[in-house]
Scaffold this motif. Structure first.
Motif, mmCIF file in Angstrom:
data_model
loop_
_atom_site.group_PDB
_atom_site.id
_atom_site.type_symbol
_atom_site.label_atom_id
_atom_site.label_comp_id
_atom_site.label_asym_id
_atom_site.label_seq_id
_atom_site.Cartn_x
_atom_site.Cartn_y
_atom_site.Cartn_z
ATOM 1 N N PHE A 6 -32.789 -25.824 -37.525
ATOM 2 C CA PHE A 6 -32.986 -26.453 -35.980
ATOM 3 C C PHE A 6 -31.589 -26.257 -35.223
ATOM 4 C CE2 PHE A 6 -35.036 -29.397 -32.950
ATOM 5 C CZ PHE A 6 -36.121 -28.128 -32.831
ATOM 6 N N GLN A 7 -31.893 -26.078 -33.764
ATOM 7 C CA GLN A 7 -31.092 -26.442 -32.358
ATOM 8 C C GLN A 7 -31.859 -26.485 -31.498
ATOM 9 O OE1 GLN A 7 -29.566 -22.533 -31.991
ATOM 10 N NE2 GLN A 7 -27.779 -23.196 -33.620
ATOM 11 N N TRP A 8 -31.787 -28.388 -31.389
ATOM 12 C CA TRP A 8 -32.774 -28.809 -30.432
ATOM 13 C C TRP A 8 -32.369 -28.580 -29.106
ATOM 14 C CZ3 TRP A 8 -36.055 -32.387 -31.463
ATOM 15 C CH2 TRP A 8 -35.744 -33.277 -32.432
ATOM 16 N N LYS A 9 -31.082 -28.241 -28.503
ATOM 17 C CA LYS A 9 -31.101 -27.374 -27.754
ATOM 18 C C LYS A 9 -31.316 -27.990 -25.826
ATOM 19 C CE LYS A 9 -31.261 -21.960 -29.073
ATOM 20 N NZ LYS A 9 -31.386 -21.702 -28.942
ATOM 21 N N LEU A 10 -31.076 -29.416 -25.730
ATOM 22 C CA LEU A 10 -31.318 -30.228 -25.383
ATOM 23 C C LEU A 10 -30.845 -30.063 -24.408
ATOM 24 C CD1 LEU A 10 -31.456 -33.148 -27.788
ATOM 25 C CD2 LEU A 10 -33.570 -31.926 -26.435
ATOM 26 N N ASN A 17 -24.350 -28.483 -26.976
ATOM 27 C CA ASN A 17 -25.476 -28.438 -27.327
ATOM 28 C C ASN A 17 -25.340 -28.840 -29.026
ATOM 29 O OD1 ASN A 17 -27.712 -28.709 -26.017
ATOM 30 N ND2 ASN A 17 -27.814 -26.565 -25.438
ATOM 31 N N ASP A 21 -26.497 -31.701 -31.613
ATOM 32 C CA ASP A 21 -26.745 -31.337 -32.829
ATOM 33 C C ASP A 21 -26.166 -31.997 -34.149
ATOM 34 O OD1 ASP A 21 -28.675 -29.986 -31.631
ATOM 35 O OD2 ASP A 21 -27.616 -27.701 -31.988
ATOM 36 N N ILE A 24 -27.188 -35.801 -33.853
ATOM 37 C CA ILE A 24 -28.243 -35.960 -34.879
ATOM 38 C C ILE A 24 -28.256 -35.659 -36.166
ATOM 39 C CG2 ILE A 24 -30.715 -34.927 -34.798
ATOM 40 C CD1 ILE A 24 -30.050 -34.541 -31.301
ATOM 41 N N PRO A 47 -34.810 -36.760 -29.290
ATOM 42 C CA PRO A 47 -34.229 -37.152 -30.832
ATOM 43 C C PRO A 47 -33.824 -37.831 -29.493
ATOM 44 C CG PRO A 47 -33.633 -35.223 -30.819
ATOM 45 C CD PRO A 47 -34.673 -35.055 -29.526
#
Length: 64
Positions: A6-10, A17, A21, A24, A47
């Motif tokens: 999974f990658q959040w890409k915030l 990023n 990641d 997290i 998150p």
């Protein structure tokens, strides 16, 4: 080799990023950086990523 699930890409910057990641995924307490692009993370509830500037992190280290 690590499989990414999974990658959040915030953030806009893919390199930034990767760091978010990693924070997290590792369960790190802080992301320490002088890069102001990470400030947007303070507005995201989940998150939760606590971003500290270098001088603030140094204060934490000196408390012990």
């Amino acid at each position: 080799m690590v499989e990414v699930y999974f990658q959040w890409k915030l953030l806009q910057d893919p390199d930034d990023n990767k760091l978010v990641d990693a924070v997290i995924a590792s369960g790190a307490d802080y992301l320490v950086s002088e890069d102001r692009d990470f400030n947007i993370l303070q507005k995201i509830d989940f998150p939760k990523v606590v971003v500290l500037r270098l001088d603030d992190f140094e204060k934490i280290l000196n408390q012990t």
